[in-house]
Design a protein around this motif. Sequence first.
Motif, PDB file in Angstrom:
ATOM      1  N   UNK A 170       0.884  -1.407   0.019  1.00 26.49           N
ATOM      2  CA  UNK A 170       0.012   0.135  -0.080  1.00 26.49           C
ATOM      3  C   UNK A 170       0.971   1.348   0.108  1.00 26.49           C
ATOM      4  N   UNK A 171       2.223   1.446   0.661  1.00 30.97           N
ATOM      5  CA  UNK A 171       2.932   2.307   0.764  1.00 30.97           C
ATOM      6  C   UNK A 171       3.823   2.433  -0.791  1.00 30.97           C
ATOM      7  N   UNK A 172       3.917   1.324  -1.238  1.00 34.25           N
ATOM      8  CA  UNK A 172       4.842   1.410  -2.440  1.00 34.25           C
ATOM      9  C   UNK A 172       4.144   1.517  -3.792  1.00 34.25           C
ATOM     10  N   UNK A 173       2.707   1.247  -3.869  1.00 34.26           N
ATOM     11  CA  UNK A 173       1.978   1.336  -5.149  1.00 34.26           C
ATOM     12  C   UNK A 173       2.009   2.613  -5.519  1.00 34.26           C
ATOM     13  N   UNK A 174       1.810   3.633  -4.870  1.00 31.21           N
ATOM     14  CA  UNK A 174       2.000   5.008  -5.418  1.00 31.21           C
ATOM     15  C   UNK A 174       3.072   5.472  -6.083  1.00 31.21           C
ATOM     16  N   UNK A 175       4.247   4.807  -5.845  1.00 34.35           N
ATOM     17  CA  UNK A 175       5.685   5.245  -6.624  1.00 34.35           C
ATOM     18  C   UNK A 175       5.628   4.412  -7.719  1.00 34.35           C
ATOM     19  N   UNK A 176       4.645   3.733  -8.199  1.00 29.88           N
ATOM     20  CA  UNK A 176       4.962   2.779  -9.556  1.00 29.88           C
ATOM     21  C   UNK A 176       4.805   3.798 -10.450  1.00 29.88           C
ATOM     22  N   UNK A 177       5.560   3.740 -11.692  1.00 28.42           N
ATOM     23  CA  UNK A 177       5.346   4.700 -12.841  1.00 28.42           C
ATOM     24  C   UNK A 177       4.143   4.047 -13.774  1.00 28.42           C
ATOM     25  N   UNK A 178       3.728   5.065 -14.696  1.00 23.54           N
ATOM     26  CA  UNK A 178       2.696   4.683 -15.454  1.00 23.54           C
ATOM     27  C   UNK A 178       3.173   3.433 -16.494  1.00 23.54           C
ATOM     28  N   UNK A 179       4.273   3.327 -16.694  1.00 24.97           N
ATOM     29  CA  UNK A 179       4.807   2.134 -17.654  1.00 24.97           C
ATOM     30  C   UNK A 179       6.014   1.429 -16.708  1.00 24.97           C
ATOM     31  N   UNK A 180       5.545   0.781 -15.748  1.00 28.73           N
ATOM     32  CA  UNK A 180       6.600  -0.129 -15.009  1.00 28.73           C
ATOM     33  C   UNK A 180       7.364  -1.151 -15.427  1.00 28.73           C
ATOM     34  N   UNK A 181       8.437  -1.334 -15.241  1.00 26.73           N
ATOM     35  CA  UNK A 181       9.153  -2.458 -15.820  1.00 26.73           C
ATOM     36  C   UNK A 181       8.482  -3.730 -15.903  1.00 26.73           C
TER      37      UNK A 181
END
Length: 259
Positions: free
Chosen positions: A97-108
């Motif tokens: 839940x804390x990491x999810x907002x950090x994901x970019x729109x085009x994740x690896x």
Amino acid sequence: MIACYAAGGGLGHLTRLRAFLHTLAVDDEVVVLSDSPFAADPRVSSGWTVRPASTGLAALAPDELVVDAFPAGLRGELTRPPSGIRVTHLARLLRWDAYLPLLPGDPPRFDRTFLLEPVGPAHEAHLRAVSAEVMPLALTDPPSEPLDVRGWLVVHSGPDAETLELLAYARDMAAMEGEDPPLTLVSPHRPDGLPSGVVHLDAYPAGPPGPGVERIVTAAGFNAVRQYAPWRDRHRMLPFPRTLDDQFARAARVRSTSR
């Protein structure tokens, strides 16, 4: 050549990479992208070259990229690497839940993801959506000499406040059990305020424990829990809060499966 992305300033990523390279018997050239001061320590390095974490992949042209722990980097700074590079992810438990907002729109995207321990349902669902293959992997560390000390071991790389709390926890536990064992702190540096009578030892790796070690006290980070699993009867954990790691969930899982 294999490039390993291990953003972070501590020992955790490096210890995990060291075990991963040993487990898969990797004999290719390895470049570790890390800003950790421990990355070039010959006790930690398995012959790898160290470059800053900001080094661009275009400058390295690796055949494979290994992304440790955070699927898009520590701050979500990773996107899809250039085509033609095999991408491997080493997944461990995260506070999703804390990491999810950090994901970019085009994740690896990953050619393969190794689950190094159980992760949460939403975390695993993301990994399966962005990975061609997801499989468990049990890491094995390179062989090392046992720590030849007597009494109780307290193992932590810092910060100092946590190290001192672990020492206090060990002393309280010993007092409750009516024991007064010799205490040895294994840590990269001697913390300010180290209680008298506690021996400081800068040893890496911190194990396996020798025959004189009666108790092992650590936090509940991934490496400590994994490395001391064979001595679970002697191992005690005190989890600490982390922004992205969930030491409390890890400790609870281990305790529930040890009953």
